[in-house]
Design a protein around this motif. Sequence first.
Motif, PDB file in Angstrom:
ATOM      1  N   UNK A  53     -36.052 -24.010  81.605  1.00 35.99           N
ATOM      2  CA  UNK A  53     -36.516 -24.996  82.561  1.00 35.99           C
ATOM      3  C   UNK A  53     -36.864 -24.400  83.914  1.00 35.99           C
ATOM      4  N   UNK A  54     -36.258 -23.260  84.259  1.00 32.83           N
ATOM      5  CA  UNK A  54     -36.481 -22.666  85.578  1.00 32.83           C
ATOM      6  C   UNK A  54     -37.920 -22.210  85.776  1.00 32.83           C
ATOM      7  N   UNK A  55     -38.490 -21.566  84.745  1.00 30.46           N
ATOM      8  CA  UNK A  55     -39.835 -21.028  84.911  1.00 30.46           C
ATOM      9  C   UNK A  55     -40.747 -21.275  83.716  1.00 30.46           C
ATOM     10  N   UNK A  56     -40.262 -21.967  82.702  1.00 32.06           N
ATOM     11  CA  UNK A  56     -41.104 -22.264  81.543  1.00 32.06           C
ATOM     12  C   UNK A  56     -41.280 -21.099  80.587  1.00 32.06           C
ATOM     13  N   UNK A  57     -40.549 -20.013  80.813  1.00 36.34           N
ATOM     14  CA  UNK A  57     -40.678 -18.882  79.903  1.00 36.34           C
ATOM     15  C   UNK A  57     -40.047 -19.216  78.558  1.00 36.34           C
ATOM     16  N   UNK A  58     -40.465 -18.481  77.545  1.00 36.27           N
ATOM     17  CA  UNK A  58     -40.014 -18.767  76.186  1.00 36.27           C
ATOM     18  C   UNK A  58     -39.556 -17.495  75.485  1.00 36.27           C
ATOM     19  N   UNK A  59     -38.720 -17.645  74.481  1.00 38.48           N
ATOM     20  CA  UNK A  59     -38.457 -16.541  73.574  1.00 38.48           C
ATOM     21  C   UNK A  59     -38.193 -17.099  72.169  1.00 38.48           C
ATOM     22  N   UNK A  60     -38.339 -16.210  71.195  1.00 36.02           N
ATOM     23  CA  UNK A  60     -38.337 -16.604  69.796  1.00 36.02           C
ATOM     24  C   UNK A  60     -37.514 -15.643  68.946  1.00 36.02           C
ATOM     25  N   UNK A  61     -36.981 -16.176  67.867  1.00 41.39           N
ATOM     26  CA  UNK A  61     -36.370 -15.311  66.873  1.00 41.39           C
ATOM     27  C   UNK A  61     -37.465 -14.452  66.252  1.00 41.39           C
ATOM     28  N   UNK A  62     -37.128 -13.231  65.880  1.00 35.75           N
ATOM     29  CA  UNK A  62     -38.127 -12.332  65.288  1.00 35.75           C
ATOM     30  C   UNK A  62     -38.775 -12.938  64.060  1.00 35.75           C
ATOM     31  N   UNK A  63     -38.010 -13.718  63.307  1.00 33.80           N
ATOM     32  CA  UNK A  63     -38.508 -14.271  62.047  1.00 33.80           C
ATOM     33  C   UNK A  63     -39.609 -15.314  62.232  1.00 33.80           C
ATOM     34  N   UNK A  64     -39.758 -15.845  63.456  1.00 27.68           N
ATOM     35  CA  UNK A  64     -40.759 -16.891  63.672  1.00 27.68           C
ATOM     36  C   UNK A  64     -41.796 -16.506  64.709  1.00 27.68           C
ATOM     37  N   UNK A  65     -41.658 -15.327  65.298  1.00 30.92           N
ATOM     38  CA  UNK A  65     -42.622 -14.895  66.315  1.00 30.92           C
ATOM     39  C   UNK A  65     -44.038 -14.909  65.762  1.00 30.92           C
ATOM     40  N   UNK A  66     -44.951 -15.376  66.591  1.00 27.84           N
ATOM     41  CA  UNK A  66     -46.378 -15.465  66.275  1.00 27.84           C
ATOM     42  C   UNK A  66     -46.686 -16.507  65.206  1.00 27.84           C
ATOM     43  N   UNK A  67     -45.678 -17.275  64.791  1.00 26.98           N
ATOM     44  CA  UNK A  67     -45.917 -18.401  63.869  1.00 26.98           C
ATOM     45  C   UNK A  67     -45.527 -19.734  64.499  1.00 26.98           C
ATOM     46  N   UNK A  68     -44.456 -19.736  65.289  1.00 31.87           N
ATOM     47  CA  UNK A  68     -43.958 -20.964  65.910  1.00 31.87           C
ATOM     48  C   UNK A  68     -44.236 -20.939  67.408  1.00 31.87           C
ATOM     49  N   UNK A  69     -44.454 -22.126  67.966  1.00 36.49           N
ATOM     50  CA  UNK A  69     -44.664 -22.245  69.407  1.00 36.49           C
ATOM     51  C   UNK A  69     -43.819 -23.392  69.942  1.00 36.49           C
ATOM     52  N   UNK A  70     -43.008 -23.106  70.965  1.00 34.57           N
ATOM     53  CA  UNK A  70     -42.222 -24.135  71.624  1.00 34.57           C
ATOM     54  C   UNK A  70     -42.915 -24.531  72.916  1.00 34.57           C
ATOM     55  N   UNK A  71     -42.900 -25.834  73.202  1.00 37.96           N
ATOM     56  CA  UNK A  71     -43.549 -26.310  74.420  1.00 37.96           C
ATOM     57  C   UNK A  71     -42.824 -27.550  74.927  1.00 37.96           C
ATOM     58  N   UNK A  72     -42.943 -27.778  76.218  1.00 36.78           N
ATOM     59  CA  UNK A  72     -42.326 -28.944  76.837  1.00 36.78           C
ATOM     60  C   UNK A  72     -43.403 -29.833  77.440  1.00 36.78           C
ATOM     61  N   UNK A  73     -43.258 -31.124  77.242  1.00 34.81           N
ATOM     62  CA  UNK A  73     -44.186 -32.100  77.806  1.00 34.81           C
ATOM     63  C   UNK A  73     -43.423 -32.903  78.855  1.00 34.81           C
ATOM     64  N   UNK A  74     -43.703 -32.605  80.131  1.00 26.76           N
ATOM     65  CA  UNK A  74     -42.956 -33.259  81.203  1.00 26.76           C
ATOM     66  C   UNK A  74     -43.220 -34.756  81.248  1.00 26.76           C
ATOM     67  N   UNK A  75     -44.438 -35.147  80.977  1.00 26.41           N
ATOM     68  CA  UNK A  75     -44.799 -36.562  81.053  1.00 26.41           C
ATOM     69  C   UNK A  75     -44.052 -37.383  80.001  1.00 26.41           C
ATOM     70  N   UNK A  76     -43.920 -36.806  78.807  1.00 23.27           N
ATOM     71  CA  UNK A  76     -43.244 -37.510  77.715  1.00 23.27           C
ATOM     72  C   UNK A  76     -41.749 -37.208  77.673  1.00 23.27           C
ATOM     73  N   UNK A  77     -41.324 -36.185  78.413  1.00 20.57           N
ATOM     74  CA  UNK A  77     -39.935 -35.715  78.394  1.00 20.57           C
ATOM     75  C   UNK A  77     -39.524 -35.306  76.971  1.00 20.57           C
TER      76      UNK A  77
END
Length: 116
Positions: A53-77
Amino acid sequence: QVQLVESGGGLVQPGGSLRLSCAASGFTVSTYTMSWYRQAPGKERELVARIFGTDGSTDYADSVKERFIISADKAKNTVDLQMNSVKPEDTAVYYCKAVRLWRTYWGQGTQVTVSS
């Protein structure tokens, strides 16, 4: 009242896509570290992806890198997990988690099954 509600799970074929959503109430997702975890039968719960939440940075497990994307929608919470090129080993119950200081909240989970 704080609540996390996951949705979007289901049955998907290998190589397909699925989008999970975690709807938060009682707090603002952009002020928390939001994560997706999963737990397959007979296995421990594991971190899949998180967004800070501080800067919107992300990290992923190696098993899902380049396949999964996490994102936050502030308007929808909400916090979403876009799952692409899914594999049978992605089959699990997926959980949403929110953390800020000493506060930790979990959702009830949503089942994802990857099978032909």
